[in-house]
Scaffold this active site. Structure first.
Site, short mmCIF file in Angstrom:
data_model
loop_
_atom_site.label_atom_id
_atom_site.label_comp_id
_atom_site.label_asym_id
_atom_site.label_seq_id
_atom_site.Cartn_x
_atom_site.Cartn_y
_atom_site.Cartn_z
N HIS A 174 8.65 12.65 -2.35
CA HIS A 174 7.60 11.63 -2.21
C HIS A 174 6.93 11.74 -0.84
O HIS A 174 7.46 12.35 0.08
CB HIS A 174 8.18 10.22 -2.36
N ALA A 204 -1.79 -5.97 -3.02
CA ALA A 204 -3.15 -5.53 -3.35
C ALA A 204 -3.81 -4.70 -2.24
O ALA A 204 -4.72 -3.93 -2.51
CB ALA A 204 -4.00 -6.77 -3.65
N GLY A 255 -2.28 -2.51 -0.40
CA GLY A 255 -1.57 -1.23 -0.25
C GLY A 255 -2.21 -0.11 -1.07
O GLY A 255 -3.21 -0.31 -1.75
N ARG A 256 -1.60 1.07 -0.97
CA ARG A 256 -2.14 2.25 -1.66
C ARG A 256 -2.18 2.04 -3.18
O ARG A 256 -3.21 2.25 -3.82
CB ARG A 256 -1.29 3.49 -1.34
N MET A 257 -1.06 1.63 -3.76
CA MET A 257 -1.01 1.43 -5.21
C MET A 257 -1.81 0.20 -5.62
O MET A 257 -2.52 0.20 -6.63
CB MET A 257 0.44 1.28 -5.68
N ALA A 268 9.03 -1.33 -14.17
CA ALA A 268 8.89 0.11 -14.46
C ALA A 268 8.91 0.90 -13.15
O ALA A 268 7.94 0.85 -12.39
CB ALA A 268 7.60 0.38 -15.21
N PRO A 269 9.99 1.64 -12.90
CA PRO A 269 10.00 2.44 -11.68
C PRO A 269 8.97 3.56 -11.69
O PRO A 269 8.63 4.10 -10.64
CB PRO A 269 11.42 3.01 -11.62
N ASN A 270 8.45 3.88 -12.88
CA ASN A 270 7.39 4.89 -12.93
C ASN A 270 6.45 4.59 -14.10
O ASN A 270 6.88 4.48 -15.24
CB ASN A 270 7.99 6.29 -13.09
N LYS A 291 7.03 6.35 2.00
CA LYS A 291 7.88 5.65 1.03
C LYS A 291 9.09 5.05 1.74
O LYS A 291 9.78 5.74 2.49
CB LYS A 291 8.32 6.59 -0.08
P1 NAP Z 1 2.09 0.29 0.50
O1 NAP Z 1 0.83 1.06 0.67
O2 NAP Z 1 2.97 0.06 1.69
O3 NAP Z 1 1.66 -1.10 -0.14
C1 NAP Z 1 2.53 -2.19 -0.29
C2 NAP Z 1 1.75 -3.42 0.12
O4 NAP Z 1 2.49 -4.60 -0.25
C3 NAP Z 1 1.53 -3.49 1.62
O5 NAP Z 1 0.19 -3.84 1.90
C4 NAP Z 1 2.51 -4.57 2.04
O6 NAP Z 1 2.13 -5.24 3.23
C5 NAP Z 1 2.44 -5.50 0.85
N1 NAP Z 1 3.52 -6.48 0.83
C6 NAP Z 1 4.80 -6.32 1.26
N2 NAP Z 1 5.47 -7.47 1.10
C7 NAP Z 1 4.62 -8.38 0.58
C8 NAP Z 1 4.74 -9.74 0.19
N3 NAP Z 1 5.85 -10.44 0.37
N4 NAP Z 1 3.66 -10.35 -0.35
C9 NAP Z 1 2.52 -9.70 -0.50
N5 NAP Z 1 2.33 -8.40 -0.12
C10 NAP Z 1 3.37 -7.75 0.41
O7 NAP Z 1 3.03 0.96 -0.61
P2 NAP Z 1 2.59 1.78 -1.93
O8 NAP Z 1 2.61 3.23 -1.67
O9 NAP Z 1 1.35 1.15 -2.50
O10 NAP Z 1 3.82 1.46 -2.89
C11 NAP Z 1 4.18 0.12 -3.23
C12 NAP Z 1 5.41 0.12 -4.11
O11 NAP Z 1 5.13 0.73 -5.36
C13 NAP Z 1 6.61 0.88 -3.53
O12 NAP Z 1 7.79 0.15 -3.82
C14 NAP Z 1 6.61 2.19 -4.31
O13 NAP Z 1 7.90 2.77 -4.40
C15 NAP Z 1 6.13 1.70 -5.64
N6 NAP Z 1 5.51 2.70 -6.51
C16 NAP Z 1 5.78 2.56 -7.83
C17 NAP Z 1 5.17 3.40 -8.74
C18 NAP Z 1 5.43 3.18 -10.21
O14 NAP Z 1 4.90 3.94 -11.03
N7 NAP Z 1 6.22 2.18 -10.58
C19 NAP Z 1 4.29 4.38 -8.30
C20 NAP Z 1 4.04 4.50 -6.95
C21 NAP Z 1 4.64 3.63 -6.05
P3 NAP Z 1 3.02 -4.98 4.58
O15 NAP Z 1 2.79 -3.57 4.97
O16 NAP Z 1 2.47 -6.02 5.51
O17 NAP Z 1 4.46 -5.22 4.21
#
Ligand code: NAP
Length: 267
Positions: free
Chosen positions: A153, A9, A11-13, A123-125, A157
């Protein structure tokens, strides 16, 4: 009302999902989990006043206390598998956006969900345009079987190639019926990795990571004297949110975890 919890929650997404669920009329945001930001009220994270929901760091405890209907996971490759298993063990629907799970882990999750009859989605996307890009690519490969994928990306990432590129390559591989060129057996890489990673059937995937990018992909087909490029661009993270809402709503009626938003859009 659908009770929704978000993990990743902080993080960016994750923040984008918090905002979207908070404003959804048929959903209650019941919790926010992340390894970072413990105790931070989510209101200011999504541009509003404090709302009395703060980030906590233990998903299982949060699930036991708040009993969500669905958990939306945008953590990352290290956490997503165990988080998804945790959801299923507590009979909560996982809506998984985080990428980086291998096919074996995805299969295990699907099987477990079928045994316990709990719905969900990996869903990867979540961008509708990206789903269409994959669908059009599956159509094109029937006529133009020589294909390579370039995914681009942002530089934060963690995993490469992207989950979308893998899903696209899998889908193309399944649809490709015609002979394709195997590449020159004498091809020589003088710089390792220059030709990208090789997926089944020799489909090459190239990963670009740069600041300024969000999530983009080109599927390039080559034929006699012609090329066809199918390209999708997520320009902002909002692009994923209609898909996330659709997934939360539709998985309420599922009794197994499915892989790919296309399963909810077209089937
Ligand atoms: P991000 O900004 O790094 O956010 C991820 C967050 O999850 C971070 O705050 C991270 O904290 C936290 N986290 C990691 N391990 C955790 C755990 N065990 N319990 C609770 N929180 C935890 O990354 P993002 O850019 O938002 O992307 C997140 C994921 O979504 C990536 O895998 C990306 O490839 C994917 N994504 C998917 C889509 C889709 O459409 N499916 C679109 C965009 C992105 P820490 O930094 O402390 O680890």
């Amino acid at each position: 009302m659908i009770r929704v919890m978000v993990t990743g929650a902080y993080g960016r997404m994750g923040r984008e999902v918090l905002k979207t669920v908070w404003h959804a009329e048929d959903m209650d945001l019941v919790g926010a989990v992340d390894g970072r930001g413990e105790g931070v009220d989510i209101g200011p994270l999504i541009g509003i006043d404090e709302v009395g929901i703060s980030i906590e760091n233990n998903l299982e405890e949060a699930i036991k206390r708040m009993r969500p209907d669905a958990v939306v996971d945008f953590t990352g490759p290290q956490a997503v598998y165990s988080n998804t298993i945790c959801c299923l063990e507590h009979k909560v629907r996982p809506i998984v956006g985080a990428t980086g799970m291998d096919p074996g882990q995805i299969n295990e999750i699907v099987k477990l969900s079928e045994q316990i009859r709990v719905g969900g989605l990996i869903a990867p996307n979540f961008a509708i345009g990206a789903i269409l890009m994959m669908r059009f690519a599956c159509e094109a490969v029937r006529f133009l079987p020589d294909v390579e994928i370039i995914e681009l990306h942002h530089d934060q990432k963690v995993d490469a190639p992207s989950g979308t590129a893998i899903k696209t390559a899998e889908a193309i591989f399944e649809q490709r019926e015609n002979e394709y060129s195997q590449g020159l057996p004498t091809e020589m890489e003088t710089l390792e990795g220059a030709r990208g990673g090789k997926f089944h059937g020799g489909i090459r995937i190239h990963s670009v990571r740069l600041p300024g990018l969000v999530a983009h992909q080109e599927v390039i087909f080559g034929g006699l004297g012609q090329t066809l490029t199918i390209r999708h661009d997520s320009i902002t993270r909002e692009s994923f949110m209609p898909g996330v809402l659709l997934a939360i709503r539709k998985t309420m009626n599922l009794e197994r975890v499915v892989y790919g938003l296309d399963k909810l859009l077209f089937e």
